[in-house]
Design a protein around this motif. Structure first.
Motif, PDB file in Angstrom:
ATOM      1  N   VAL A 162       5.138  -1.363   5.976  1.00  0.00           N
ATOM      2  CA  VAL A 162       4.976  -2.798   6.211  1.00  0.00           C
ATOM      3  C   VAL A 162       3.537  -3.089   6.611  1.00  0.00           C
ATOM      4  CG1 VAL A 162       7.366  -2.995   7.008  1.00  0.00           C
ATOM      5  CG2 VAL A 162       5.545  -2.773   8.688  1.00  0.00           C
ATOM      6  N   ASN A 163       3.113  -4.328   6.384  1.00  0.00           N
ATOM      7  CA  ASN A 163       1.866  -4.807   6.967  1.00  0.00           C
ATOM      8  C   ASN A 163       2.214  -6.005   7.841  1.00  0.00           C
ATOM      9  OD1 ASN A 163       2.051  -7.076   5.246  1.00  0.00           O
ATOM     10  ND2 ASN A 163       0.873  -6.049   3.646  1.00  0.00           N
ATOM     11  N   PRO A 164       1.263  -6.617   8.504  1.00  0.00           N
ATOM     12  CA  PRO A 164       1.618  -7.703   9.419  1.00  0.00           C
ATOM     13  C   PRO A 164       2.226  -8.943   8.753  1.00  0.00           C
ATOM     14  CG  PRO A 164      -0.514  -6.774  10.001  1.00  0.00           C
ATOM     15  CD  PRO A 164      -0.148  -6.193   8.679  1.00  0.00           C
TER      16      PRO A 164
ATOM     17  N   ASN B 287       0.934  -0.514   8.088  1.00  0.00           N
ATOM     18  CA  ASN B 287      -0.273  -0.260   7.296  1.00  0.00           C
ATOM     19  C   ASN B 287      -1.178  -1.488   7.322  1.00  0.00           C
ATOM     20  OD1 ASN B 287      -1.918   1.286   5.543  1.00  0.00           O
ATOM     21  ND2 ASN B 287      -1.111   0.196   3.766  1.00  0.00           N
ATOM     22  N   ARG B 288      -2.469  -1.252   7.123  1.00  0.00           N
ATOM     23  CA  ARG B 288      -3.467  -2.326   7.105  1.00  0.00           C
ATOM     24  C   ARG B 288      -3.467  -3.121   8.414  1.00  0.00           C
ATOM     25  NH1 ARG B 288      -2.290  -4.376   0.901  1.00  0.00           N
ATOM     26  NH2 ARG B 288      -3.177  -2.555  -0.128  1.00  0.00           N
ATOM     27  N   VAL B 289      -3.340  -2.389   9.502  1.00  0.00           N
ATOM     28  CA  VAL B 289      -3.340  -3.000  10.833  1.00  0.00           C
ATOM     29  C   VAL B 289      -4.794  -3.159  11.286  1.00  0.00           C
ATOM     30  CG1 VAL B 289      -2.661  -2.671  13.230  1.00  0.00           C
ATOM     31  CG2 VAL B 289      -1.085  -2.055  11.386  1.00  0.00           C
TER      32      VAL B 289
ATOM     33  N   ASP C 294      -2.039  -7.226  15.511  1.00  0.00           N
ATOM     34  CA  ASP C 294      -1.240  -6.879  14.334  1.00  0.00           C
ATOM     35  C   ASP C 294      -0.170  -5.845  14.694  1.00  0.00           C
ATOM     36  OD1 ASP C 294      -2.620  -8.580  12.695  1.00  0.00           O
ATOM     37  OD2 ASP C 294      -3.793  -7.021  11.688  1.00  0.00           O
ATOM     38  N   GLU C 295      -0.576  -4.840  15.460  1.00  0.00           N
ATOM     39  CA  GLU C 295       0.368  -3.799  15.861  1.00  0.00           C
ATOM     40  C   GLU C 295       1.494  -4.394  16.710  1.00  0.00           C
ATOM     41  OE1 GLU C 295       0.270   0.207  18.616  1.00  0.00           O
ATOM     42  OE2 GLU C 295      -1.427  -0.148  17.249  1.00  0.00           O
TER      43      GLU C 295
ATOM     44  N   GLY D  79       0.790  -1.228   0.000  1.00  0.00           N
ATOM     45  CA  GLY D  79       0.000   0.000   0.000  1.00  0.00           C
ATOM     46  C   GLY D  79       0.817   1.270   0.000  1.00  0.00           C
ATOM     47  N   LYS D  80       2.073   1.205  -0.399  1.00  0.00           N
ATOM     48  CA  LYS D  80       2.919   2.393  -0.310  1.00  0.00           C
ATOM     49  C   LYS D  80       2.492   3.501  -1.274  1.00  0.00           C
ATOM     50  CE  LYS D  80       6.616   0.605  -3.281  1.00  0.00           C
ATOM     51  NZ  LYS D  80       6.459   1.554  -4.377  1.00  0.00           N
ATOM     52  N   THR D  81       1.974   3.125  -2.446  1.00  0.00           N
ATOM     53  CA  THR D  81       1.535   4.156  -3.377  1.00  0.00           C
ATOM     54  C   THR D  81       0.308   4.886  -2.848  1.00  0.00           C
ATOM     55  OG1 THR D  81       2.456   2.980  -5.265  1.00  0.00           O
ATOM     56  CG2 THR D  81       0.745   4.595  -5.736  1.00  0.00           C
ATOM     57  N   THR D  82      -0.617   4.141  -2.259  1.00  0.00           N
ATOM     58  CA  THR D  82      -1.788   4.775  -1.644  1.00  0.00           C
ATOM     59  C   THR D  82      -1.359   5.678  -0.495  1.00  0.00           C
ATOM     60  OG1 THR D  82      -3.219   2.919  -2.227  1.00  0.00           O
ATOM     61  CG2 THR D  82      -3.961   4.338  -0.441  1.00  0.00           C
TER      62      THR D  82
END
Length: 260
Positions: free
Chosen positions: A166-168, A196-198, A203-204, A14-17
């Motif tokens: 990063v995501n989980p 991201n997308r946590v 997840d965190e 999701g880095k572009t978003t």
């Protein structure tokens, strides 16, 4: 304000978003002037910024006539003489497209000679990146490849932060280690993680524990609006006033880096 950020991460995190929403958010704070750089050949920053994709956007690396004029050599030249210090200061304003206070500049890639080639195209890109990072008194946010393409030692010391999104998932967390090493190799001093997308506290906690030796700038929750916008082919939170507070919080943390 003269903040310079490079955003990297494994494909699909999701880095572009994030780049587009941070650029739009920062532009709304104190009317900052923002240049968003699409330096990822597989990214589509224009869509995230809401720039009409039917509007032709020629990457800088493909501006053959300009490259020939500024370097004195034809694009693709692997031998012969050409200037290593071409004029580039007018390129951001001449070849960018703008919406909501954010200018988009698409860098493109060098198609021949390898990533390390010394050729007119790469010379233009490196000179332009030097100018954007060192000379422009604006916020510059760069959507990079998974690594740090286009950045070099000449500019690295003036990048306020290299951000590993990063995501989980384990693979994105492993990619953060690679991004950090690449950043350290060229002398970037501040390298941070943005989760991201946590979905929840678990997840965190996973990101914090698995990347315990990283500085974590913050976390962004999974947002249905982003998935919905992607399905419809529109930018998320089209009305800038609806951008969630979570992005504003992260944006302010980045702006604070420049004044520390």
């Amino acid at each position: 304000m003269s903040l310079k950020l490079a955003i990297g991460g494994k494909g699909g995190v999701g880095k572009t978003t994030i780049t587009s929403l941070l650029a739009r958010t920062i532009a709304q704070i104190d009317n900052n002037r923002v240049i968003a750089i699409d330096a990822d050949p597989v990214a589509n920053l224009a869509a995230g910024l809401g720039i009409d994709e039917s509007t032709p956007i020629t990457p800088v690396a493909e501006l053959s006539d300009l490259i020939a004029e500024r370097t004195g050599a034809k694009p693709g030249t692997m031998g012969g003489f050409f200037t290593l210090n071409p004029k580039v200061d007018d390129i951001p304003d001449r070849f960018s497209l703008e919406r909501d206070g954010v200018k988009l500049l698409v860098m493109g890639t060098v198609q021949s000679g390898g990533s390390g080639c010394i050729c007119p195209e790469s010379t233009i890109l490196k000179a332009l990146m030097n100018h954007l990072v060192l000379a422009r008194n604006e916020v510059v946010i760069m959507d990079m490849e998974a690594g740090v393409e286009h950045l070099g030692r000449a500019t690295s010391g003036s990048v306020d932060a290299l951000v590993a999104v990063v995501n989980p998932g384990k693979r994105s967390r492993v990619a953060a280690e690679r991004i950090r090493k690449l950043g350290q190799d060229i002398g970037i001093k501040k390298i941070v993680v943005l989760g991201n997308r946590v979905k929840n506290q678990a997840d965190e906690d996973l990101i914090r524990e698995s990347l315990s030796d990283f500085e974590i700038i913050g976390f962004l929750p999974e947002m249905e609006e982003i998935f919905s916008a992607d399905r419809q082919g529109v930018r998320p939170f089209d009305d800038p006033s609806t951008i969630p507070e979570a992005f504003k919080t992260i944006a302010r943390r980045f702006l604070d880096l420049n004044v520390e």
